[in-house]
Motif scaffolding. Sequence first.
Motif, PDB file in Angstrom:
ATOM      1  N   GLY B  37       0.683  -1.349   0.091  1.00 30.76           N
ATOM      2  CA  GLY B  37      -0.045  -0.029   0.240  1.00 30.76           C
ATOM      3  C   GLY B  37       0.990   1.211  -0.047  1.00 30.76           C
ATOM      4  O   GLY B  37       0.125   2.477   0.049  1.00 30.76           O
ATOM      5  N   GLU B  38       2.286   1.196   0.029  1.00 30.77           N
ATOM      6  CA  GLU B  38       3.127   2.206   0.071  1.00 30.77           C
ATOM      7  C   GLU B  38       3.006   2.977  -1.301  1.00 30.77           C
ATOM      8  O   GLU B  38       3.258   2.204  -2.437  1.00 30.77           O
ATOM      9  CB  GLU B  38       4.418   1.900   0.693  1.00 30.77           C
ATOM     10  N   SER B  39       3.113   4.138  -1.290  1.00 25.67           N
ATOM     11  CA  SER B  39       3.510   5.170  -2.534  1.00 25.67           C
ATOM     12  C   SER B  39       4.711   5.606  -2.532  1.00 25.67           C
ATOM     13  O   SER B  39       5.101   6.491  -1.450  1.00 25.67           O
ATOM     14  CB  SER B  39       2.327   5.973  -2.910  1.00 25.67           C
ATOM     15  N   VAL B  40       5.738   5.693  -3.624  1.00 21.99           N
ATOM     16  CA  VAL B  40       6.931   6.171  -3.698  1.00 21.99           C
ATOM     17  C   VAL B  40       7.163   6.866  -5.108  1.00 21.99           C
ATOM     18  O   VAL B  40       6.539   6.177  -6.090  1.00 21.99           O
ATOM     19  CB  VAL B  40       8.018   5.007  -3.792  1.00 21.99           C
ATOM     20  N   ALA B  41       7.408   7.944  -4.921  1.00 18.53           N
ATOM     21  CA  ALA B  41       8.002   8.530  -6.247  1.00 18.53           C
ATOM     22  C   ALA B  41       9.427   8.822  -6.490  1.00 18.53           C
ATOM     23  O   ALA B  41      10.147   8.676  -5.635  1.00 18.53           O
ATOM     24  CB  ALA B  41       7.111  10.165  -6.041  1.00 18.53           C
ATOM     25  N   ILE B  42       9.832   8.514  -7.633  1.00 20.47           N
ATOM     26  CA  ILE B  42      11.134   8.653  -7.950  1.00 20.47           C
ATOM     27  C   ILE B  42      11.091   9.623  -8.997  1.00 20.47           C
ATOM     28  O   ILE B  42      10.788   9.817 -10.019  1.00 20.47           O
ATOM     29  CB  ILE B  42      11.537   7.167  -8.695  1.00 20.47           C
ATOM     30  N   ARG B  43      12.160  10.567  -8.835  1.00 19.83           N
ATOM     31  CA  ARG B  43      12.309  11.779  -9.703  1.00 19.83           C
ATOM     32  C   ARG B  43      13.667  11.750  -9.918  1.00 19.83           C
ATOM     33  O   ARG B  43      14.776  10.959  -9.509  1.00 19.83           O
ATOM     34  CB  ARG B  43      12.082  13.106  -8.689  1.00 19.83           C
ATOM     35  N   GLY B  44      14.222  12.526 -10.975  1.00 25.56           N
ATOM     36  CA  GLY B  44      15.517  12.563 -11.497  1.00 25.56           C
ATOM     37  C   GLY B  44      15.551  13.292 -12.884  1.00 25.56           C
ATOM     38  O   GLY B  44      14.445  13.211 -13.573  1.00 25.56           O
ATOM     39  N   GLU B  45      16.605  13.688 -13.248  1.00 26.01           N
ATOM     40  CA  GLU B  45      16.842  14.201 -14.544  1.00 26.01           C
ATOM     41  C   GLU B  45      16.573  13.373 -15.620  1.00 26.01           C
ATOM     42  O   GLU B  45      16.726  12.152 -15.480  1.00 26.01           O
ATOM     43  CB  GLU B  45      18.324  15.008 -14.608  1.00 26.01           C
ATOM     44  N   SER B  46      16.241  13.832 -16.730  1.00 25.98           N
ATOM     45  CA  SER B  46      16.232  13.328 -18.061  1.00 25.98           C
ATOM     46  C   SER B  46      17.619  12.500 -18.283  1.00 25.98           C
ATOM     47  O   SER B  46      18.655  12.961 -18.186  1.00 25.98           O
ATOM     48  CB  SER B  46      16.045  13.978 -19.191  1.00 25.98           C
ATOM     49  N   GLY B  47      17.553  11.237 -18.547  1.00 23.24           N
ATOM     50  CA  GLY B  47      18.733  10.273 -18.479  1.00 23.24           C
ATOM     51  C   GLY B  47      19.217   9.600 -17.595  1.00 23.24           C
ATOM     52  O   GLY B  47      20.429   9.194 -17.558  1.00 23.24           O
ATOM     53  N   ALA B  48      18.540  10.067 -16.086  1.00 19.76           N
ATOM     54  CA  ALA B  48      19.171   9.677 -14.956  1.00 19.76           C
ATOM     55  C   ALA B  48      19.223   8.285 -14.864  1.00 19.76           C
ATOM     56  O   ALA B  48      19.690   7.485 -14.099  1.00 19.76           O
ATOM     57  CB  ALA B  48      18.542  10.370 -13.990  1.00 19.76           C
ATOM     58  N   SER B 197       0.421  -1.002  -3.825  1.00 24.45           N
ATOM     59  CA  SER B 197       1.650  -0.239  -3.783  1.00 24.45           C
ATOM     60  C   SER B 197       1.933   0.630  -5.130  1.00 24.45           C
ATOM     61  O   SER B 197       1.516  -0.128  -6.278  1.00 24.45           O
ATOM     62  CB  SER B 197       2.764  -1.245  -3.575  1.00 24.45           C
ATOM     63  N   LEU B 198       2.582   1.801  -5.166  1.00 22.00           N
ATOM     64  CA  LEU B 198       2.888   2.436  -6.197  1.00 22.00           C
ATOM     65  C   LEU B 198       4.166   2.829  -6.406  1.00 22.00           C
ATOM     66  O   LEU B 198       4.870   3.479  -5.311  1.00 22.00           O
ATOM     67  CB  LEU B 198       1.815   3.549  -6.295  1.00 22.00           C
ATOM     68  N   ILE B 199       4.992   2.796  -7.509  1.00 27.99           N
ATOM     69  CA  ILE B 199       6.115   3.387  -7.697  1.00 27.99           C
ATOM     70  C   ILE B 199       5.924   4.392  -8.815  1.00 27.99           C
ATOM     71  O   ILE B 199       5.437   3.911  -9.712  1.00 27.99           O
ATOM     72  CB  ILE B 199       7.233   2.396  -8.122  1.00 27.99           C
ATOM     73  N   LEU B 200       5.965   5.514  -8.737  1.00 24.66           N
ATOM     74  CA  LEU B 200       5.378   6.777  -9.531  1.00 24.66           C
ATOM     75  C   LEU B 200       6.782   7.281 -10.093  1.00 24.66           C
ATOM     76  O   LEU B 200       7.541   7.999  -9.225  1.00 24.66           O
ATOM     77  CB  LEU B 200       4.582   7.681  -9.081  1.00 24.66           C
ATOM     78  N   VAL B 201       7.305   7.450 -11.286  1.00 22.20           N
ATOM     79  CA  VAL B 201       8.355   7.992 -11.908  1.00 22.20           C
ATOM     80  C   VAL B 201       7.928   9.421 -12.321  1.00 22.20           C
ATOM     81  O   VAL B 201       6.842   9.023 -13.105  1.00 22.20           O
ATOM     82  CB  VAL B 201       9.043   7.324 -13.046  1.00 22.20           C
ATOM     83  N   THR B 202       8.219  10.497 -11.764  1.00 27.45           N
ATOM     84  CA  THR B 202       7.746  11.577 -12.459  1.00 27.45           C
ATOM     85  C   THR B 202       8.655  12.816 -12.397  1.00 27.45           C
ATOM     86  O   THR B 202       9.664  12.765 -11.447  1.00 27.45           O
ATOM     87  CB  THR B 202       6.536  12.099 -11.440  1.00 27.45           C
ATOM     88  N   HIS B 203       8.439  13.773 -13.356  1.00 26.34           N
ATOM     89  CA  HIS B 203       9.531  15.177 -13.168  1.00 26.34           C
ATOM     90  C   HIS B 203       8.824  16.084 -12.278  1.00 26.34           C
ATOM     91  O   HIS B 203       9.279  16.908 -12.028  1.00 26.34           O
ATOM     92  CB  HIS B 203       9.357  15.673 -14.615  1.00 26.34           C
ATOM     93  N   ASN B 204       7.464  16.128 -11.984  1.00 26.08           N
ATOM     94  CA  ASN B 204       6.820  16.972 -11.590  1.00 26.08           C
ATOM     95  C   ASN B 204       6.758  16.906 -10.088  1.00 26.08           C
ATOM     96  O   ASN B 204       6.351  15.609  -9.234  1.00 26.08           O
ATOM     97  CB  ASN B 204       5.186  16.791 -11.954  1.00 26.08           C
ATOM     98  N   VAL B 214       9.625  10.293  -1.384  1.00 30.64           N
ATOM     99  CA  VAL B 214      10.108  10.695  -2.663  1.00 30.64           C
ATOM    100  C   VAL B 214      11.499  10.386  -2.724  1.00 30.64           C
ATOM    101  O   VAL B 214      12.423  10.697  -1.733  1.00 30.64           O
ATOM    102  CB  VAL B 214       9.847  12.331  -2.713  1.00 30.64           C
ATOM    103  N   LEU B 215      11.852   9.713  -3.610  1.00 33.01           N
ATOM    104  CA  LEU B 215      13.273   9.420  -3.842  1.00 33.01           C
ATOM    105  C   LEU B 215      13.844   9.918  -5.125  1.00 33.01           C
ATOM    106  O   LEU B 215      13.059  10.416  -6.008  1.00 33.01           O
ATOM    107  CB  LEU B 215      13.503   7.983  -4.185  1.00 33.01           C
ATOM    108  N   THR B 216      15.241  10.403  -5.355  1.00 28.10           N
ATOM    109  CA  THR B 216      15.542  11.070  -6.422  1.00 28.10           C
ATOM    110  C   THR B 216      16.797  10.011  -6.870  1.00 28.10           C
ATOM    111  O   THR B 216      17.586   9.744  -5.982  1.00 28.10           O
ATOM    112  CB  THR B 216      16.477  12.146  -5.934  1.00 28.10           C
TER     113      THR B 216
END
Lengths: 410, 225
Positions: B37-48, B197-204, B214-216
């Motif tokens: 049930g956990e939601s995790v966001a992964i952020r990062g620059e383009s090409g990361a 559970s959710l892993i969300l890759v986003t720039h926003n 939130v992870l980078t």
Amino acid sequence: MPWYFYLALKQLFPSGRRFPFFTAISVLGVALGVGLLVVVTSVMGGFGYEIRRMIVETEGEVQIKSRALIADADRLVEQIERVPGVDAATPYASGVVMIVHEGRPAYPAMRGLDLTTVGRVVNLSHYIRLGSMDDLDDDSVVLSSELAQSLGVTVGGRIEVYSPLMIEKLRSDEIFLAREVRVVGILEIGHQQLDSSMLYCTVRLAQDLYGLGSSVHGINVRAKSGVGEDELAARLNASGLPRGVQAFSWMDSFEEFLWVLNLEKGMIFFLLLFIVIVAAFSVMSSLLISVVRKTREIGLLGALGARARGVAACFCVQGVLIGFFGTAAGLILGFVALALRNDIVLTIARFTQREEALRRFYQFSNLPAHTAPGDIILIIGLTLVISLFAGLIPAWRAARLKPVEAFRNE
Amino acid sequence: MSEPSLVLQATGLHKSYRSGDRQIEVLAGVDLTVGPGESVAIRGESGAGKSTLLNLLAGLDTADAGRLEWNGVGVTPSSATGLRNRFLGMVFQSFYLIPELTARDNVLMPRRIGGRIDAAARQRAEQLLSNVGLSDRGHHLPTQLSGGERQRVALARALMNQPPLLLADEPTGNLDERTGDSVIELLLGLCADTRTSLILVTHNPAHAAKTQRVLTLHAGKLHHG
């Protein structure tokens, strides 16, 4: 329904689209090939079938022939009829005669029939167009239709018959007058060669004209239903026929002609099969384009948990489905063309003013067609196998495409 | 059966690509755990390497090194193929709907791949379409839907098999801001409701901030924040 079959169907016939262009073109290519194969094999088969029908209905399945004359025909007929598989037998005398009507000569083949037994072996009455076989006696003849037409004689007319025996008589300074006979029937079998040159008379008249006494030239045999002609000929030859007398099935008599006919049919089948192969290549090419075009969907299927073999099956099934629908459409197309074949050929012949040449060259008044179930099964089987192969290469390409590469390329 | 303590555990994932003579290390030992049930966001620059990481987590690609577990079971790309259908749903930036299928049939596709379509499956597809606000658009083809609607269909499809984990790769990348916001709200809401559970890759950053963690991704490693 397995998902790959469902998706293959949906890709060929997408929801909400009335006319799937790619599918229609692919199916049409296969259908044209199959239709042509059906028409050509049926027409080629038709020639063989018509020849069989004609020979069997006018001479029986098996002919007993002798190097010399058969003297005691009645005893031999009795012996033949005791052989298992023989339905009936009838003796005949044959030869070439000259006939003249109002100064017009013709040289037909004569066949002398034993009126007491001939009806049990052949059904010539079926082909009588004017007059009757029942009126045939020792002073009358039945002529084939084109022969009668060329002489300008009809039922009730009289003709003079000359035989080679007269030449023999003239050598010994004997005078042998021409035999004047009535025409009691006009017969049309549907084969140009027979319709233009046959004269039927009683066996006694033929024996008189050729000076045979009570001898005959041969015996026609009708096989019982379900007995093969080759098998019956073999049985007869093993039954102790007199020396010099031998049984031939109708196929033996026309062996070379039938071989040529089968060779032609085989060659044309082989050549036309290339139409199906070319169509299959176009299907393969379209499916390969489809694999490239649907790269992301193939990747998606992997992401949804589809196995590579399922993805491959999806494209393979598309090839087979195109083959299946193409075959079905081709069969319909072929059978419709066959049903209309005479109209089509006559229209072309009339248009090119070659109607008479067509009849003379092809021997038949109608374009014959006989569709052998074996030929149709072969066409269906080969088309489906070729279509399956057409789907295999795109399927292999699709199966090799890894989802991650598909997404990356996208 | 008790719920596993971790839905996903990735340990020391390495991935590098060859570019000409150079070997480019995209992931240099990524560790990640996601609970039920956990939601995790992964952020990062383009090409990361965000998409590369997501592909590894989905078992679509092979890591050079490291270990991946789904529900406590170690997986490789070959074993993942059989498990993926039931274990995870994926949402992509470009929706990836099958154009020949209606919205309803697209939603049903994961179930079709996993087995048979029965009345319960059809009912669930209708329910999911209703949940994403498209109950009256089930018979429409993707070309007849707007971008936001397509992404909502893709979301319904991802949840069709009730997977424990949903991977979303920049799901709002092709949408305008307002539509993107609504899709993220829907995504997070549905995941919370179903304890997915959710892993969300986003720039926003605003979208990322709505997740629990939130992870980078930077220099091949995941960092908090």
